[in-house]
Design a protein around this motif. Structure first.
Motif, PDB file in Angstrom:
ATOM      1  N   TYR A 106       0.840  -1.198   0.000  1.00 44.46           N
ATOM      2  CA  TYR A 106       0.000   0.000   0.000  1.00 44.46           C
ATOM      3  C   TYR A 106       0.879   1.254   0.000  1.00 44.46           C
ATOM      4  O   TYR A 106       2.063   1.196   0.350  1.00 44.46           O
ATOM      5  CB  TYR A 106      -0.898   0.052   1.240  1.00 44.46           C
ATOM      6  N   TYR A 107       0.238   2.361  -0.336  1.00 43.41           N
ATOM      7  CA  TYR A 107       0.855   3.679  -0.203  1.00 43.41           C
ATOM      8  C   TYR A 107       0.092   4.459   0.851  1.00 43.41           C
ATOM      9  O   TYR A 107      -1.150   4.526   0.830  1.00 43.41           O
ATOM     10  CB  TYR A 107       0.812   4.429  -1.539  1.00 43.41           C
ATOM     11  N   VAL A 108       0.828   5.060   1.806  1.00 46.92           N
ATOM     12  CA  VAL A 108       0.215   5.872   2.859  1.00 46.92           C
ATOM     13  C   VAL A 108       0.291   7.337   2.452  1.00 46.92           C
ATOM     14  O   VAL A 108       1.389   7.872   2.234  1.00 46.92           O
ATOM     15  CB  VAL A 108       0.923   5.660   4.209  1.00 46.92           C
ATOM     16  N   ARG A 109      -0.840   7.990   2.362  1.00 46.53           N
ATOM     17  CA  ARG A 109      -0.871   9.405   1.984  1.00 46.53           C
ATOM     18  C   ARG A 109      -0.196  10.274   3.055  1.00 46.53           C
ATOM     19  O   ARG A 109      -0.397  10.046   4.252  1.00 46.53           O
ATOM     20  CB  ARG A 109      -2.315   9.868   1.784  1.00 46.53           C
ATOM     21  N   PRO A 110       0.570  11.262   2.655  1.00 45.98           N
ATOM     22  CA  PRO A 110       1.215  12.137   3.654  1.00 45.98           C
ATOM     23  C   PRO A 110       0.213  12.858   4.542  1.00 45.98           C
ATOM     24  O   PRO A 110       0.500  13.163   5.693  1.00 45.98           O
ATOM     25  CB  PRO A 110       2.007  13.126   2.798  1.00 45.98           C
ATOM     26  N   GLU A 111      -0.993  13.121   3.985  1.00 50.30           N
ATOM     27  CA  GLU A 111      -1.981  13.889   4.750  1.00 50.30           C
ATOM     28  C   GLU A 111      -3.060  12.993   5.357  1.00 50.30           C
ATOM     29  O   GLU A 111      -4.124  13.481   5.758  1.00 50.30           O
ATOM     30  CB  GLU A 111      -2.635  14.942   3.843  1.00 50.30           C
ATOM     31  N   ASP A 112      -2.815  11.700   5.449  1.00 56.44           N
ATOM     32  CA  ASP A 112      -3.817  10.787   5.999  1.00 56.44           C
ATOM     33  C   ASP A 112      -4.141  11.188   7.447  1.00 56.44           C
ATOM     34  O   ASP A 112      -3.303  11.087   8.343  1.00 56.44           O
ATOM     35  CB  ASP A 112      -3.290   9.357   5.967  1.00 56.44           C
ATOM     36  N   PRO A 113      -5.373  11.647   7.722  1.00 60.89           N
ATOM     37  CA  PRO A 113      -5.691  12.111   9.079  1.00 60.89           C
ATOM     38  C   PRO A 113      -5.700  10.982  10.107  1.00 60.89           C
ATOM     39  O   PRO A 113      -5.518  11.226  11.300  1.00 60.89           O
ATOM     40  CB  PRO A 113      -7.087  12.723   8.918  1.00 60.89           C
ATOM     41  N   ALA A 114      -5.893   9.744   9.639  1.00 65.65           N
ATOM     42  CA  ALA A 114      -5.921   8.621  10.576  1.00 65.65           C
ATOM     43  C   ALA A 114      -4.542   8.271  11.095  1.00 65.65           C
ATOM     44  O   ALA A 114      -4.410   7.546  12.089  1.00 65.65           O
ATOM     45  CB  ALA A 114      -6.547   7.396   9.900  1.00 65.65           C
ATOM     46  N   LEU A 115      -3.490   8.747  10.407  1.00 65.70           N
ATOM     47  CA  LEU A 115      -2.111   8.448  10.818  1.00 65.70           C
ATOM     48  C   LEU A 115      -1.359   9.739  11.098  1.00 65.70           C
ATOM     49  O   LEU A 115      -0.198   9.896  10.756  1.00 65.70           O
ATOM     50  CB  LEU A 115      -1.403   7.639   9.726  1.00 65.70           C
ATOM     51  N   LYS A 167       7.205   8.586  10.009  1.00 61.38           N
ATOM     52  CA  LYS A 167       8.004   7.709   9.149  1.00 61.38           C
ATOM     53  C   LYS A 167       7.131   6.782   8.300  1.00 61.38           C
ATOM     54  O   LYS A 167       7.626   6.134   7.387  1.00 61.38           O
ATOM     55  CB  LYS A 167       8.987   6.894   9.981  1.00 61.38           C
ATOM     56  N   LEU A 168       5.843   6.710   8.599  1.00 58.28           N
ATOM     57  CA  LEU A 168       4.930   5.903   7.791  1.00 58.28           C
ATOM     58  C   LEU A 168       4.308   6.710   6.656  1.00 58.28           C
ATOM     59  O   LEU A 168       4.041   6.165   5.578  1.00 58.28           O
ATOM     60  CB  LEU A 168       3.811   5.329   8.670  1.00 58.28           C
ATOM     61  N   ARG A 169       4.096   7.971   6.886  1.00 62.24           N
ATOM     62  CA  ARG A 169       3.367   8.787   5.918  1.00 62.24           C
ATOM     63  C   ARG A 169       4.217   9.055   4.670  1.00 62.24           C
ATOM     64  O   ARG A 169       5.406   9.331   4.757  1.00 62.24           O
ATOM     65  CB  ARG A 169       2.932  10.105   6.560  1.00 62.24           C
ATOM     66  N   GLY A 170       3.557   8.951   3.523  1.00 62.75           N
ATOM     67  CA  GLY A 170       4.247   9.166   2.259  1.00 62.75           C
ATOM     68  C   GLY A 170       5.105   8.002   1.822  1.00 62.75           C
ATOM     69  O   GLY A 170       5.924   8.135   0.906  1.00 62.75           O
ATOM     70  N   GLN A 171       4.920   6.826   2.437  1.00 61.83           N
ATOM     71  CA  GLN A 171       5.778   5.683   2.161  1.00 61.83           C
ATOM     72  C   GLN A 171       4.981   4.501   1.602  1.00 61.83           C
ATOM     73  O   GLN A 171       3.769   4.383   1.821  1.00 61.83           O
ATOM     74  CB  GLN A 171       6.477   5.236   3.446  1.00 61.83           C
ATOM     75  N   LEU A 172       5.681   3.632   0.894  1.00 61.18           N
ATOM     76  CA  LEU A 172       5.131   2.325   0.573  1.00 61.18           C
ATOM     77  C   LEU A 172       5.254   1.447   1.814  1.00 61.18           C
ATOM     78  O   LEU A 172       6.289   1.459   2.496  1.00 61.18           O
ATOM     79  CB  LEU A 172       5.872   1.692  -0.595  1.00 61.18           C
ATOM     80  N   VAL A 173       4.208   0.702   2.101  1.00 61.42           N
ATOM     81  CA  VAL A 173       4.171  -0.101   3.321  1.00 61.42           C
ATOM     82  C   VAL A 173       3.619  -1.498   3.015  1.00 61.42           C
ATOM     83  O   VAL A 173       2.954  -1.711   2.001  1.00 61.42           O
ATOM     84  CB  VAL A 173       3.292   0.560   4.411  1.00 61.42           C
ATOM     85  N   TRP A 174       3.939  -2.405   3.921  1.00 58.15           N
ATOM     86  CA  TRP A 174       3.348  -3.746   3.891  1.00 58.15           C
ATOM     87  C   TRP A 174       2.259  -3.823   4.950  1.00 58.15           C
ATOM     88  O   TRP A 174       2.457  -3.392   6.092  1.00 58.15           O
ATOM     89  CB  TRP A 174       4.375  -4.828   4.203  1.00 58.15           C
ATOM     90  N   LEU A 175       1.130  -4.393   4.595  1.00 60.76           N
ATOM     91  CA  LEU A 175       0.113  -4.770   5.571  1.00 60.76           C
ATOM     92  C   LEU A 175       0.034  -6.292   5.560  1.00 60.76           C
ATOM     93  O   LEU A 175      -0.180  -6.902   4.512  1.00 60.76           O
ATOM     94  CB  LEU A 175      -1.253  -4.174   5.202  1.00 60.76           C
TER      95      LEU A 175
END
Length: 516
Positions: free
Chosen positions: A176-185, A192-200
């Motif tokens: 997944y990709y985490v949006r830099p402006e994701d209000p939930a995060l 360090k999670l925002r704006g990054q590719l991540v594994w779920l």
């Protein structure tokens, strides 16, 4: 003249590398995995992301010294869905939990509406946190950060079908990709999670549903908890066949980072045994080092020699140091595989060769993002086929290593160790009276041509040690080093047998805690 110019260019290049790497770069990582799309292309092209385009900013000379690694794959443009707490997991909306992660990655614990635990982990790593403070602002920190490019950013996607083919439990990682402006995060702790590719992926820990990891499992344990059970009670035993499959898969995939902290253990009722007896199947975690490629530059080649970081074993078509590749999991192997024979090692390798067909390999690698497959897919497939042919040799090397100086351990209960010595071999059988009629814990014959010393460790309890000579030349077989507690019954004195009541303090003591 041309040769002198070439040599001068190399020297100047090396000086430049050292000069520019004198201190750690404050803005090392890409600010955002998202690749901007020109307005004219916005309607035609979906969003694209890179796992770490900073790794591909160097020139050819740099790669000669520090390796090409998987740099182009880290910088390749890939597609990924945007992470959404409400829809990412099939079990309902996710609730953020505790922030964690090891020395390298950043992770966030999550729980779905159905209470299944998950973990969100960054694809990119920052190993700078794993070095002493006095080194964190030096060229060494720069090198460790750059060496993350030796890992394959998307290899975890190919592992599930390969593991499933050979009967090894696995997670189901999703990118997944985490949006830099994701209000939930929001919040500094999750920066360090925002704006990054991540594994779920599923978090196979004590609060997970055991059967999700292994059908029929009744509990999931961490390595420290499992080994605590193993050393305390003969009712809890490892599943050696399952562990051997998992370890051969590690070797085949080039996954060298398999220390005790990289495993969960599924508690399964022992088949055909009385209630209350369990076998534990290993559940591998964190497949970050699959297809690891380090030794393709001058500096990492030197660092990965046997006299240095031998464990940083490079994935290539031919196994060049299988024991170095597997050394991080030696504690698991020594405790879990000692009862298996050479024939069982051969049979396990042969079974994997049949199960890992060309079709299975090709379909697994096509799960990589298309850009990553275009860069490396055919080469990885060819390497996996060649390594598949070499699996019997890897199994034989591991068997020889474990058979040279094996340790047979008991538990905190009372066990009876019966040793029969012959001129060419020694048979060891361990019985636990607490198990009732079916009290045999382990039986194995060790051969003189393979084994130099057999160590028996009784741990606690009123253990009994019996050494029986099977002829006048029996003492010519493997030597016996026996450790019993003061309340144990020692064996009769004899040649080639030593007995001590002081516990072993060495790194290979059977009761020494597993290092995570």
């Amino acid at each position: 003249m041309a040769r002198a110019v070439h040599a001068l260019r190399w020297r100047l290049g090396l000086l430049g590398l050292l000069a520019t790497g004198g201190c750690v770069r404050p803005h090392y990582f890409q600010a955002d995995a998202h690749l901007p799309v020109r307005a004219a292309e916005a309607s035609e092209q979906a969003a694209r992301y890179t796992a770490g385009r900073q790794y591909a900013r160097h020139g050819g000379l740099y790669e000669v010294f520090f390796g090409q690694h998987h740099r182009r794959t880290w910088a390749a443009a890939v597609a990924a869905p945007v992470f959404d707490l409400a829809t990412a997991a099939p079990g309902g909306a996710l609730r953020p939990g505790k922030l964690g992660g090891g020395f390298n990655s950043t992770s966030l614990g999550l729980k779905a509406a159905d209470d299944r635990p998950y973990v969100l982990r960054t694809v990119d790593k920052d190993p700078r946190r794993s070095v002493p403070h006095w080194l964190r602002n030096t060229v060494f920190a720069n090198y460790l950060r750059d060496n993350v490019s030796a890992t394959h950013p998307y290899a975890a996607l190919a592992v599930p079908p390969l593991a499933r083919a050979v009967g090894v439990p696995h997670t189901h990682p999703r990118l997944y990709y985490v949006r830099p402006e994701d209000p939930a995060l929001a919040g500094d702790s999750l920066a360090k999670l925002r704006g990054q590719l991540v594994w779920l992926e599923e978090k196979f820990s004590g609060d997970a549903r055991p059967a999700d990891a292994v059908p029929g499992a009744t509990a999931l344990l961490s390595s420290p908890a499992f080994y605590k059970h193993l050393l305390a009670d003969p009712h809890h035993r490892p599943d050696p066949a399952a562990l051997l499959r998992a370890r051969l898969l590690d070797a085949w995939l080039g996954d060298w980072d398999r220390h005790a902290g990289q495993w969960t253990w599924a508690q399964v009722p022992a088949p055909g045994a009385a209630p209350g007896r369990f076998r534990y199947q290993p559940v591998p975690k964190d497949r970050d080092m699959v297809f690891y490629r380090a030794a393709d530059g001058v500096v990492p080649w030197l660092l990965t020699r046997r006299f240095a970081e031998r464990k940083w074993n490079t994935f290539r078509p031919a196994f060049h140091d299988p024991l170095g590749l597997l050394q991080q999991g030696h504690y698991l192997d020594e405790h879990g595989l000692v009862g298996l024979t050479a024939g069982q090692f051969r049979a396990a390798a042969a079974a994997m060769q049949r199960q890992l067909t060309d079709a299975v390999i090709d379909s697994a690698l096509h799960l990589l993002p298309p850009a990553a497959y275009a860069l490396e897919g055919p080469g990885l497939a060819a390497a996996l086929r060649q390594r598949r042919a070499a699996l019997p040799g890897v199994a034989a090397a591991l068997y020889r290593k474990l058979s040279r100086r094996p340790t047979v351990g008991g538990t905190a209960g009372a066990e009876r160790f019966v040793v029969r010595r012959y001129a060419d071999s020694t048979t060891v059988a361990v019985y636990a009276g607490a198990l009732g009629a079916d009290s045999l814990l382990l039986a194995r014959t060790f051969f003189k041509r393979e084994t130099k010393v057999i160590t028996l460790e009784g741990l606690e309890g009123a253990d009994v040690f019996e050494v029986i000579a099977g002829g006048p030349r029996a003492a010519r077989g493997p030597r016996l080093a026996i450790y019993g507690n003061p309340g144990a019954r020692p064996p009769a004195p004899g040649p080639g047998v030593t007995y001590a009541t002081a516990p072993r303090r060495s790194a290979h003591a059977y009761s020494r805690p597993a290092e995570e």
